[in-house]
Scaffold this motif. Structure first.
Motif, PDB file in Angstrom:
ATOM      1  N   ILE A  93       1.241  -5.851   5.900  1.00 33.45           N
ATOM      2  CA  ILE A  93       1.112  -4.728   4.966  1.00 33.45           C
ATOM      3  C   ILE A  93       2.429  -3.980   4.902  1.00 33.45           C
ATOM      4  O   ILE A  93       3.046  -3.689   5.926  1.00 33.45           O
ATOM      5  N   THR A  94       2.862  -3.660   3.699  1.00 35.91           N
ATOM      6  CA  THR A  94       3.977  -2.745   3.503  1.00 35.91           C
ATOM      7  C   THR A  94       3.401  -1.399   3.098  1.00 35.91           C
ATOM      8  O   THR A  94       2.762  -1.284   2.050  1.00 35.91           O
ATOM      9  N   LEU A  95       3.589  -0.390   3.940  1.00 37.98           N
ATOM     10  CA  LEU A  95       3.072   0.955   3.669  1.00 37.98           C
ATOM     11  C   LEU A  95       4.237   1.883   3.363  1.00 37.98           C
ATOM     12  O   LEU A  95       5.170   1.999   4.152  1.00 37.98           O
ATOM     13  N   GLU A  96       4.168   2.546   2.213  1.00 42.58           N
ATOM     14  CA  GLU A  96       5.190   3.524   1.839  1.00 42.58           C
ATOM     15  C   GLU A  96       4.519   4.858   1.537  1.00 42.58           C
ATOM     16  O   GLU A  96       3.413   4.901   1.002  1.00 42.58           O
ATOM     17  N   GLU A  97       5.204   5.944   1.882  1.00 42.68           N
ATOM     18  CA  GLU A  97       4.680   7.295   1.679  1.00 42.68           C
ATOM     19  C   GLU A  97       5.307   7.923   0.444  1.00 42.68           C
ATOM     20  O   GLU A  97       6.527   8.001   0.326  1.00 42.68           O
ATOM     21  N   HIS A  98       4.453   8.357  -0.489  1.00 42.89           N
ATOM     22  CA  HIS A  98       4.911   9.009  -1.720  1.00 42.89           C
ATOM     23  C   HIS A  98       3.913  10.093  -2.104  1.00 42.89           C
ATOM     24  O   HIS A  98       2.807  10.143  -1.561  1.00 42.89           O
ATOM     25  N   THR A  99       4.285  10.940  -3.050  1.00 44.46           N
ATOM     26  CA  THR A  99       3.350  11.939  -3.550  1.00 44.46           C
ATOM     27  C   THR A  99       2.249  11.263  -4.353  1.00 44.46           C
ATOM     28  O   THR A  99       2.433  10.175  -4.913  1.00 44.46           O
ATOM     29  N   SER A 100       1.092  11.921  -4.443  1.00 41.48           N
ATOM     30  CA  SER A 100      -0.050  11.327  -5.137  1.00 41.48           C
ATOM     31  C   SER A 100       0.257  10.949  -6.590  1.00 41.48           C
ATOM     32  O   SER A 100      -0.057   9.826  -7.007  1.00 41.48           O
ATOM     33  N   PRO A 101       0.859  11.832  -7.394  1.00 38.94           N
ATOM     34  CA  PRO A 101       1.153  11.434  -8.786  1.00 38.94           C
ATOM     35  C   PRO A 101       2.054  10.210  -8.871  1.00 38.94           C
ATOM     36  O   PRO A 101       1.861   9.346  -9.728  1.00 38.94           O
ATOM     37  N   LEU A 160       0.845  -1.189   0.000  1.00 41.69           N
ATOM     38  CA  LEU A 160       0.000   0.000   0.000  1.00 41.69           C
ATOM     39  C   LEU A 160       0.877   1.234   0.000  1.00 41.69           C
ATOM     40  O   LEU A 160       1.743   1.381   0.856  1.00 41.69           O
ATOM     41  N   TRP A 161       0.668   2.100  -0.984  1.00 40.90           N
ATOM     42  CA  TRP A 161       1.359   3.382  -1.021  1.00 40.90           C
ATOM     43  C   TRP A 161       0.329   4.479  -0.823  1.00 40.90           C
ATOM     44  O   TRP A 161      -0.806   4.373  -1.300  1.00 40.90           O
ATOM     45  N   ALA A 162       0.705   5.542  -0.120  1.00 42.60           N
ATOM     46  CA  ALA A 162      -0.233   6.622   0.163  1.00 42.60           C
ATOM     47  C   ALA A 162       0.498   7.949   0.235  1.00 42.60           C
ATOM     48  O   ALA A 162       1.703   7.999   0.490  1.00 42.60           O
ATOM     49  N   ASN A 163      -0.254   9.024   0.014  1.00 38.28           N
ATOM     50  CA  ASN A 163       0.347  10.339   0.155  1.00 38.28           C
ATOM     51  C   ASN A 163       0.487  10.710   1.626  1.00 38.28           C
ATOM     52  O   ASN A 163      -0.017  10.014   2.514  1.00 38.28           O
ATOM     53  N   VAL A 222       2.259   7.785  -6.660  1.00 33.47           N
ATOM     54  CA  VAL A 222       1.462   6.615  -6.281  1.00 33.47           C
ATOM     55  C   VAL A 222       0.588   6.179  -7.443  1.00 33.47           C
ATOM     56  O   VAL A 222       0.500   4.989  -7.770  1.00 33.47           O
ATOM     57  N   VAL A 223      -0.083   7.126  -8.081  1.00 30.73           N
ATOM     58  CA  VAL A 223      -0.974   6.795  -9.200  1.00 30.73           C
ATOM     59  C   VAL A 223      -0.210   6.077 -10.305  1.00 30.73           C
ATOM     60  O   VAL A 223      -0.667   5.053 -10.837  1.00 30.73           O
TER      61      VAL A 223
END
Length: 295
Positions: free
Chosen positions: A124-132, A97-100, A134-135
Motif C-alpha cells: 500500500i502507498t499511503l499519502e496524507e492530503h487534505t480532504s478536498p 490510498l490517500w487520506a486526510n 483527496v476527493v
C-alpha cells in the motif's frame, strides 16, 4: 547541461565533506578524477560551484542550490527503489490510498494492519492530503481509494461511512476550562492554541471557523502530529482542537481535560471515497471492504 548521477553524487560528497579529497574517497574516485569531473560539471552548468580554500572548499550560492536539488533527486530515487522493491520480492498487488490527517493519525493504522495481515501479498502507498484534495484526486482517477472528512460539491465520487468521530477541545487539567463539560468555540478564542501544522486540514478548518466568527486565533506553537498537540497541551502550552479518536486511550484527568464542543460542525465523521465502487480492482475492492467492515 550535461552531467550524470555520478557527478551529482561526487558533488554532494565533496560539499558535505567540505574537502575534495575526502569527498572523492567517499564515492571511490581518485582526487585527480574527481577534480576533472568537478571542472566539467561547473563548465556544463556555467558557473563555479565551489570556492577552493587552503584547508578545503566552501559552496558558492550556485553550489548551495545544486546541493539542495541533488539531495532531493537522491531522496526521490530512494523512494522509487522503495516503491519498486516489493514487486521484485514477489508482491502481487498494490493499492494507492490517500487520506486526510485525521484518518492517518487515528483509525487507519489499525485498519491497514488488519488488511495487510489478511493480504500479505499486497503493498500500500499511503499519502496524507487534505480532504478536498483527496476527493478531487479520486474523482480524476489518480488514486484508488481515499479517506476524507468532507466532500467536494460536484465531485463524481462515492462516499461510504468509515468511522464516526468528533472534534473536542483539550486543555491542561488545571486550566480555567478544565471543569467544563462542554463549551462553544467562541468562548475559547481568547486562549492561546496549540495547532497542527499549517496546511493540514484541521488547521485550515479551525482558522476558517474562527474567521467565520470575525476572530483570529492566537497560535502559540504548531506541531506535526495530534500526539504532539496532546503532549504540548498536557504540558500547559495552550489549548487544542483534536479529534476525540486522537486523544490517547486512558488519558488521565490529572494531565489533560477533554471538553465537548457544542457546535454542529464538531461532528467529523470519516468516509471512504472511491470513484465507482463496482469499477475497483480486486485488491482495492478488498481494502474498501476491510475499511467499511464488510470483509
Amino acid at each position: 547541461m550535461q552531467y550524470d548521477l555520478i557527478d551529482l553524487r561526487l558533488f554532494v560528497a565533496i560539499a558535505e565533506a567540505r574537502n575534495l579529497t575526502r569527498g572523492a574517497a567517499r564515492v571511490h574516485l581518485a582526487p585527480s578524477s574527481a577534480s576533472h569531473r568537478l571542472r566539467l560539471l561547473e563548465a556544463s552548468i556555467g558557473t563555479p560551484l565551489l570556492v577552493r580554500e587552503p584547508r578545503g572548499v566552501s559552496l558558492t550560492r550556485a553550489g548551495e542550490a545544486l546541493l539542495r536539488h541533488a539531495r532531493q533527486v537522491f531522496a526521490q530515487l530512494e523512494q522509487m527503489h522503495a516503491d519498486l522493491t516489493p514487486f521484485a520480492q514477489g508482491v502481487r498487488g498494490h493499492v494507492s490510498l490517500w487520506a486526510n490527517t485525521h484518518a492517518t493519525h487515528t483509525f487507519l493504522p489499525d485498519s491497514l494492519a488488519a488488511f495487510l495481515q489478511r493480504y500479505p501479498q499486497v503493498s500500500i502507498t499511503l499519502e496524507e492530503h487534505t480532504s478536498p484534495y483527496v476527493v478531487m484526486a479520486v474523482a480524476r482517477g489518480e488514486v484508488d481509494v481515499g479517506v476524507v472528512a468532507e466532500s467536494v460539491a460536484g465531485a463524481d465520487v462515492e462516499l461510504i461511512p468509515y468511522r464516526a468521530d468528533r472534534l473536542v477541545l483539550i486543555a491542561p487539567a488545571d486550566h480555567a476550562l478544565a471543569q467544563r463539560a462542554s463549551t462553544l468555540f467562541a468562548q475559547v478564542l481568547d486562549y492561546p492554541f496549540v495547532m497542527l501544522h499549517a496546511g493540514s486540514a484541521i488547521h485550515t478548518f479551525t482558522m476558517n471557523a474562527a474567521a467565520a466568527l470575525g476572530r483570529h486565533l492566537e497560535v502559540r506553537i504548531q506541531v506535526r502530529s495530534f500526539e504532539a498537540v496532546c503532549r504540548m497541551v498536557s504540558a500547559g502550552v495552550g489549548v487544542g482542537l483534536v479529534p476525540l479518536g486522537a486523544v490517547p486511550a486512558g488519558t488521565s484527568r490529572g494531565s489533560l481535560a477533554v471538553i465537548e464542543l457544542d457546535e454542529p460542525w464538531a461532528q467529523r465523521d470519516l468516509k471512504v471515497c472511491v470513484r465507482k465502487r463496482e469499477a475497483l480492482s480486486g485488491f482495492s475492492a478488498a481494502l474498501l471492504a476491510c475499511l467499511v467492515g464488510e470483509g
